[in-house]
Scaffold this motif. Structure first.
Motif, PDB file in Angstrom:
ATOM      1  N   GLY A 110       0.832  -1.167  -0.552  1.00  0.00           N
ATOM      2  CA  GLY A 110       0.071   0.167   0.464  1.00  0.00           C
ATOM      3  C   GLY A 110       1.043   1.530  -0.248  1.00  0.00           C
ATOM      4  N   ILE A 111       2.204   2.236   0.178  1.00  0.00           N
ATOM      5  CA  ILE A 111       3.101   2.163   0.188  1.00  0.00           C
ATOM      6  C   ILE A 111       2.779   3.255  -1.366  1.00  0.00           C
ATOM      7  CG2 ILE A 111       5.235   3.054  -0.137  1.00  0.00           C
ATOM      8  CD1 ILE A 111       6.216   0.696   1.664  1.00  0.00           C
ATOM      9  N   GLY A 112       2.566   2.935  -2.114  1.00  0.00           N
ATOM     10  CA  GLY A 112       2.438   3.544  -3.765  1.00  0.00           C
ATOM     11  C   GLY A 112       1.025   4.005  -3.523  1.00  0.00           C
ATOM     12  N   LYS A 113       0.277   3.415  -3.210  1.00  0.00           N
ATOM     13  CA  LYS A 113      -1.247   4.241  -3.536  1.00  0.00           C
ATOM     14  C   LYS A 113      -1.243   4.796  -2.115  1.00  0.00           C
ATOM     15  CE  LYS A 113      -4.544   2.137  -0.822  1.00  0.00           C
ATOM     16  NZ  LYS A 113      -6.041   1.738  -0.594  1.00  0.00           N
ATOM     17  N   GLU A 114      -0.436   4.985  -0.825  1.00  0.00           N
ATOM     18  CA  GLU A 114      -0.430   6.193   0.655  1.00  0.00           C
ATOM     19  C   GLU A 114       0.646   7.268  -0.511  1.00  0.00           C
ATOM     20  OE1 GLU A 114       1.663   6.161   5.187  1.00  0.00           O
ATOM     21  OE2 GLU A 114       0.771   4.178   3.937  1.00  0.00           O
ATOM     22  N   ALA A 115       1.233   7.002  -0.922  1.00  0.00           N
ATOM     23  CA  ALA A 115       2.359   8.016  -1.759  1.00  0.00           C
ATOM     24  C   ALA A 115       1.210   8.904  -2.792  1.00  0.00           C
ATOM     25  CB  ALA A 115       3.346   8.022  -2.151  1.00  0.00           C
ATOM     26  N   ALA A 116       0.810   8.311  -3.354  1.00  0.00           N
ATOM     27  CA  ALA A 116      -0.157   8.443  -4.718  1.00  0.00           C
ATOM     28  C   ALA A 116      -0.933   9.107  -4.452  1.00  0.00           C
ATOM     29  CB  ALA A 116      -0.127   7.860  -5.376  1.00  0.00           C
ATOM     30  N   VAL A 133      -3.520  13.472 -15.064  1.00  0.00           N
ATOM     31  CA  VAL A 133      -3.007  12.236 -15.676  1.00  0.00           C
ATOM     32  C   VAL A 133      -2.321  11.267 -15.441  1.00  0.00           C
ATOM     33  CG1 VAL A 133      -3.387  13.399 -18.342  1.00  0.00           C
ATOM     34  CG2 VAL A 133      -1.488  13.126 -17.541  1.00  0.00           C
ATOM     35  N   ALA A 134      -2.230   9.471 -15.365  1.00  0.00           N
ATOM     36  CA  ALA A 134      -0.790   8.839 -15.277  1.00  0.00           C
ATOM     37  C   ALA A 134      -0.532   8.280 -16.607  1.00  0.00           C
ATOM     38  CB  ALA A 134      -1.619   7.882 -14.359  1.00  0.00           C
ATOM     39  N   LEU A 135       0.610   7.799 -16.731  1.00  0.00           N
ATOM     40  CA  LEU A 135       0.743   7.123 -17.850  1.00  0.00           C
ATOM     41  C   LEU A 135       1.316   5.628 -17.692  1.00  0.00           C
ATOM     42  CD1 LEU A 135       2.374   9.803 -19.504  1.00  0.00           C
ATOM     43  CD2 LEU A 135       0.160   9.417 -20.023  1.00  0.00           C
ATOM     44  N   THR A 136       1.186   4.765 -18.347  1.00  0.00           N
ATOM     45  CA  THR A 136       1.832   3.453 -18.417  1.00  0.00           C
ATOM     46  C   THR A 136       1.336   2.802 -19.138  1.00  0.00           C
ATOM     47  OG1 THR A 136       2.090   1.314 -17.376  1.00  0.00           O
ATOM     48  CG2 THR A 136      -0.354   2.191 -17.479  1.00  0.00           C
ATOM     49  N   VAL A 137       2.007   1.427 -20.036  1.00  0.00           N
ATOM     50  CA  VAL A 137       1.953   0.383 -21.203  1.00  0.00           C
ATOM     51  C   VAL A 137       1.777  -0.545 -20.398  1.00  0.00           C
ATOM     52  CG1 VAL A 137       4.090   1.390 -22.403  1.00  0.00           C
ATOM     53  CG2 VAL A 137       4.006  -0.434 -20.616  1.00  0.00           C
ATOM     54  N   ALA A 138       1.075  -1.398 -21.323  1.00  0.00           N
ATOM     55  CA  ALA A 138      -0.455  -2.250 -21.242  1.00  0.00           C
ATOM     56  C   ALA A 138       0.187  -3.631 -20.767  1.00  0.00           C
ATOM     57  CB  ALA A 138      -0.604  -2.995 -22.609  1.00  0.00           C
ATOM     58  N   GLN A 144      -1.604  -0.028 -13.357  1.00  0.00           N
ATOM     59  CA  GLN A 144      -2.740   0.063 -14.479  1.00  0.00           C
ATOM     60  C   GLN A 144      -4.426  -0.013 -12.585  1.00  0.00           C
ATOM     61  OE1 GLN A 144      -4.064  -1.761 -17.834  1.00  0.00           O
ATOM     62  NE2 GLN A 144      -1.449  -2.206 -17.856  1.00  0.00           N
ATOM     63  N   GLY A 145      -3.465  -1.250 -12.080  1.00  0.00           N
ATOM     64  CA  GLY A 145      -4.311  -1.161 -10.751  1.00  0.00           C
ATOM     65  C   GLY A 145      -4.232  -0.684 -10.236  1.00  0.00           C
ATOM     66  N   LEU A 146      -3.209   0.015  -9.686  1.00  0.00           N
ATOM     67  CA  LEU A 146      -3.369   1.506  -8.436  1.00  0.00           C
ATOM     68  C   LEU A 146      -3.843   2.833  -9.637  1.00  0.00           C
ATOM     69  CD1 LEU A 146      -2.243   3.214  -5.854  1.00  0.00           C
ATOM     70  CD2 LEU A 146       0.205   3.642  -7.063  1.00  0.00           C
ATOM     71  N   MET A 147      -3.640   2.824 -10.386  1.00  0.00           N
ATOM     72  CA  MET A 147      -4.952   3.651 -11.085  1.00  0.00           C
ATOM     73  C   MET A 147      -5.761   3.520 -10.893  1.00  0.00           C
ATOM     74  SD  MET A 147      -2.292   4.120 -15.250  1.00  0.00           S
ATOM     75  CE  MET A 147      -0.654   4.676 -14.418  1.00  0.00           C
ATOM     76  N   ALA A 148      -6.618   2.410 -11.399  1.00  0.00           N
ATOM     77  CA  ALA A 148      -7.890   2.395 -11.489  1.00  0.00           C
ATOM     78  C   ALA A 148      -8.608   2.724  -9.673  1.00  0.00           C
ATOM     79  CB  ALA A 148      -8.259   0.796 -11.531  1.00  0.00           C
ATOM     80  N   ARG A 149      -7.153   2.089  -8.713  1.00  0.00           N
ATOM     81  CA  ARG A 149      -7.587   2.081  -7.394  1.00  0.00           C
ATOM     82  C   ARG A 149      -8.158   3.832  -6.455  1.00  0.00           C
ATOM     83  NH1 ARG A 149      -4.574  -1.825  -6.957  1.00  0.00           N
ATOM     84  NH2 ARG A 149      -2.822  -0.804  -6.258  1.00  0.00           N
ATOM     85  N   LEU A 150      -6.648   4.775  -7.472  1.00  0.00           N
ATOM     86  CA  LEU A 150      -7.227   5.908  -7.164  1.00  0.00           C
ATOM     87  C   LEU A 150      -8.096   6.571  -7.416  1.00  0.00           C
ATOM     88  CD1 LEU A 150      -3.008   6.105  -7.872  1.00  0.00           C
ATOM     89  CD2 LEU A 150      -4.372   6.763  -5.399  1.00  0.00           C
ATOM     90  N   GLY A 151      -9.040   5.626  -8.416  1.00  0.00           N
ATOM     91  CA  GLY A 151     -10.623   6.482  -8.791  1.00  0.00           C
ATOM     92  C   GLY A 151      -9.709   7.126 -10.560  1.00  0.00           C
TER      93      GLY A 151
END
Length: 191
Positions: A110-116, A133-138, A144-151
């Motif tokens: 959960g460190i990435g989510k907390e920092a984000a 925005v956030a950028l990534t690759v397929a 991508q999971g963290l991006m989704a959890r961040l809404g």
């Protein structure tokens, strides 16, 4: 002089000191961490990235900040904000971008989510951005999971080819979050 920009229950987000570069390379320049960034980088590429990080801080007041464990002082990676400057980004150029890179020992905690969350609070609060925005690759399902959890919402209409990355990684995928949506997304991310 190092500036602490945010503290969370477990983490400290702060500006970089010159001596952080060696610790950052040691902690994050591994095949696992760099898998979706084209592979392990030579030192010269990290030095160029560090120069850009310093420029972002100077020019915009924010950057990809060092993430430290508050209790131990261990460098866990980075998380923060910059402006999109990827070749091929087109209309996205200059848009606020959140990004993160954490050492493998910090994954799955959960460190990435907390920092984000702290970074997004700064993006929409202190810096007054309307959108991030956030950028990534397929292949990078964890990001991508963290991006989704961040809404964040997947924006396939904004995807682009970035010549900085090898073709096998595919196009750069874009996720987006509006300031108006952050309060509800934040509450959901904290549950």
């Amino acid at each position: 002089m190092v500036e602490v920009v945010a503290e969370t229950a477990r983490l400290r987000l702060r500006s970089w000191a010159r001596e952080d570069l060696d610790r950052f390379i040691e902690a994050t320049n591994t095949p696992a961490v760099m898998r979706w960034l084209g592979g392990v980088w030579p030192r010269s590429q990290h030095e160029a990235a560090f120069a850009r990080i310093e420029t972002y801080q100077r020019d915009f007041g924010h950057t990809f900040w060092i993430v430290e464990d508050q209790a131990s002082g261990d460098l866990l990676g980075f998380c923060g904000l910059k402006r999109v400057n990827s070749p091929g980004a087109g209309a996205l150029a200059g848009t606020a971008e959140i990004g993160w890179r954490l050492r493998t020992s910090a994954w799955g905690k959960g460190i990435g989510k907390e920092a984000a969350i702290a970074s997004l609070d700064l993006a929409f609060g202190r810096f007054g951005y309307d959108e991030v925005v956030a950028l990534t690759v397929a292949g990078n399902a964890p990001s991508q999971g963290l991006m989704a959890r961040l809404g964040m919402t997947r924006r396939a209409d904004l995807d682009f080819d970035d010549p900085q990355f090898v073709a096998e990684l595919g196009p750069t995928m874009v996720w987006s979050l509006a300031a108006a949506d952050w309060p509800a997304a934040r509450r959901a991310a904290l549950t």
